[in-house]
Write a protein that holds these residues in place. Structure first.
Motif, mmCIF file in Angstrom:
data_model
loop_
_atom_site.group_PDB
_atom_site.id
_atom_site.type_symbol
_atom_site.label_atom_id
_atom_site.label_comp_id
_atom_site.label_asym_id
_atom_site.label_seq_id
_atom_site.Cartn_x
_atom_site.Cartn_y
_atom_site.Cartn_z
ATOM 1 N N ALA A 92 0.935 -0.808 0.136
ATOM 2 C CA ALA A 92 -0.190 -0.105 -0.119
ATOM 3 C C ALA A 92 1.207 0.965 -0.187
ATOM 4 N N HIS A 93 0.741 2.008 -0.694
ATOM 5 C CA HIS A 93 1.207 3.326 -1.148
ATOM 6 C C HIS A 93 0.185 5.070 -1.475
ATOM 7 N N ARG A 94 0.531 6.048 -0.120
ATOM 8 C CA ARG A 94 -0.302 6.571 -0.092
ATOM 9 C C ARG A 94 0.190 8.125 -1.208
ATOM 10 N N TYR A 95 -0.561 8.977 -1.675
ATOM 11 C CA TYR A 95 -0.656 9.815 -3.196
ATOM 12 C C TYR A 95 -1.302 10.971 -2.865
ATOM 13 N N ALA A 96 -1.272 11.707 -3.674
ATOM 14 C CA ALA A 96 -1.937 12.818 -3.623
ATOM 15 C C ALA A 96 -1.871 13.562 -5.185
ATOM 16 N N LEU A 97 -2.668 13.410 -6.229
ATOM 17 C CA LEU A 97 -3.482 14.272 -7.373
ATOM 18 C C LEU A 97 -3.458 15.406 -7.464
ATOM 19 N N ILE A 98 -2.864 16.757 -6.987
ATOM 20 C CA ILE A 98 -2.697 17.583 -7.130
ATOM 21 C C ILE A 98 -3.469 18.526 -8.880
ATOM 22 N N HIS A 99 -4.200 18.821 -8.757
ATOM 23 C CA HIS A 99 -4.727 19.979 -9.996
ATOM 24 C C HIS A 99 -3.758 20.988 -9.996
ATOM 25 N N THR A 100 -3.597 21.270 -10.857
ATOM 26 C CA THR A 100 -2.829 22.489 -11.200
ATOM 27 C C THR A 100 -3.310 23.554 -12.522
ATOM 28 N N ASP A 101 -4.143 23.024 -13.116
ATOM 29 C CA ASP A 101 -4.966 23.616 -14.230
ATOM 30 C C ASP A 101 -6.156 23.072 -15.198
ATOM 31 N N GLY A 102 -5.659 23.002 -16.163
ATOM 32 C CA GLY A 102 -7.250 22.627 -16.350
ATOM 33 C C GLY A 102 -6.706 20.648 -17.325
ATOM 34 N N VAL A 103 -6.240 20.352 -17.480
ATOM 35 C CA VAL A 103 -5.455 18.557 -17.431
ATOM 36 C C VAL A 103 -4.783 17.848 -17.134
ATOM 37 N N ASN A 104 -4.041 19.306 -16.495
ATOM 38 C CA ASN A 104 -2.433 18.725 -15.615
ATOM 39 C C ASN A 104 -2.246 18.901 -14.296
ATOM 40 N N TRP A 105 -1.662 17.622 -13.495
ATOM 41 C CA TRP A 105 -2.084 17.508 -11.950
ATOM 42 C C TRP A 105 -0.477 17.176 -11.730
ATOM 43 N N LEU A 106 0.070 16.918 -10.712
ATOM 44 C CA LEU A 106 0.709 16.605 -10.316
ATOM 45 C C LEU A 106 0.899 15.515 -9.054
ATOM 46 N N LEU A 107 1.333 14.528 -9.432
ATOM 47 C CA LEU A 107 1.053 13.445 -8.409
ATOM 48 C C LEU A 107 2.580 12.832 -7.786
ATOM 49 N N HIS A 108 2.134 13.382 -6.436
ATOM 50 C CA HIS A 108 2.749 13.346 -5.059
ATOM 51 C C HIS A 108 2.385 11.698 -3.641
ATOM 52 N N ARG A 109 3.827 11.097 -3.650
ATOM 53 C CA ARG A 109 3.932 10.715 -2.765
ATOM 54 C C ARG A 109 3.658 11.122 -1.397
ATOM 55 N N THR A 110 2.832 10.609 -0.572
ATOM 56 C CA THR A 110 3.241 11.648 0.270
ATOM 57 C C THR A 110 4.101 10.513 1.307
ATOM 58 N N LYS A 111 4.914 11.359 2.085
ATOM 59 C CA LYS A 111 5.981 10.880 3.127
ATOM 60 C C LYS A 111 5.736 10.327 4.286
ATOM 61 N N ASP A 112 3.883 10.982 4.914
ATOM 62 C CA ASP A 112 3.126 9.432 5.107
ATOM 63 C C ASP A 112 3.186 8.715 4.816
ATOM 64 N N GLN A 113 3.251 7.074 5.038
ATOM 65 C CA GLN A 113 2.574 5.805 4.212
ATOM 66 C C GLN A 113 1.851 5.088 4.945
ATOM 67 N N PRO A 114 1.465 4.611 4.840
ATOM 68 C CA PRO A 114 0.707 3.261 5.566
ATOM 69 C C PRO A 114 1.565 2.563 5.913
ATOM 70 N N ARG A 115 1.312 1.875 7.226
ATOM 71 C CA ARG A 115 1.897 0.753 7.981
ATOM 72 C C ARG A 115 1.465 -0.854 7.069
#
Length: 115
Positions: A92-115
């Protein structure tokens, strides 16, 4: 039943990955040119692409294979961000999709991960 996800390794027209999250009867999809981030310090571009049918959960062809599959869990969401955990073959891995404009997003792996 938990919503499914699939990560396709797509080799045409240029090598990239497709992240697909099941939601409302379709697979919401993003093309991720450099793959999912493995380090929280290195975000990846994720370009929204048209939704795909659920048949793509198992779809492969000569140019597309399944890199990972499993289920996903939404942890937080607003108009600009989706925080979620992918429960795949390799854990298991935690991510965030962050919307930057109409079609582009940033995919970020969070520092805190599930155990």
């Amino acid at each position: 039943m938990e919503p499914a996800f699939v990560l396709h390794d797509h080799r045409k027209p240029r090598p990239h990955f497709d992240l697909r999250l099941e939601e409302d009867g379709v697979l919401r999809s993003w093309a991720v040119p450099r793959g999912l981030p493995t380090d929280p310090a290195r975000n990846r571009l994720a370009v929204a692409v048209p939704d795909h049918g659920l048949d793509h959960l198992t779809y492969t062809d000569t140019d597309k294979s399944i890199a990972d599959t499993g289920w996903w869990q939404q942890e937080d969401r607003n108009d600009k961000r989706i925080v979620f955990v992918l429960h795949g073959r390799m854990g298991a891995h935690r991510y965030a999709l962050i919307h930057t404009d109409g079609v582009n997003w940033l995919l970020h792996r969070t520092k805190d991960q599930p155990r």
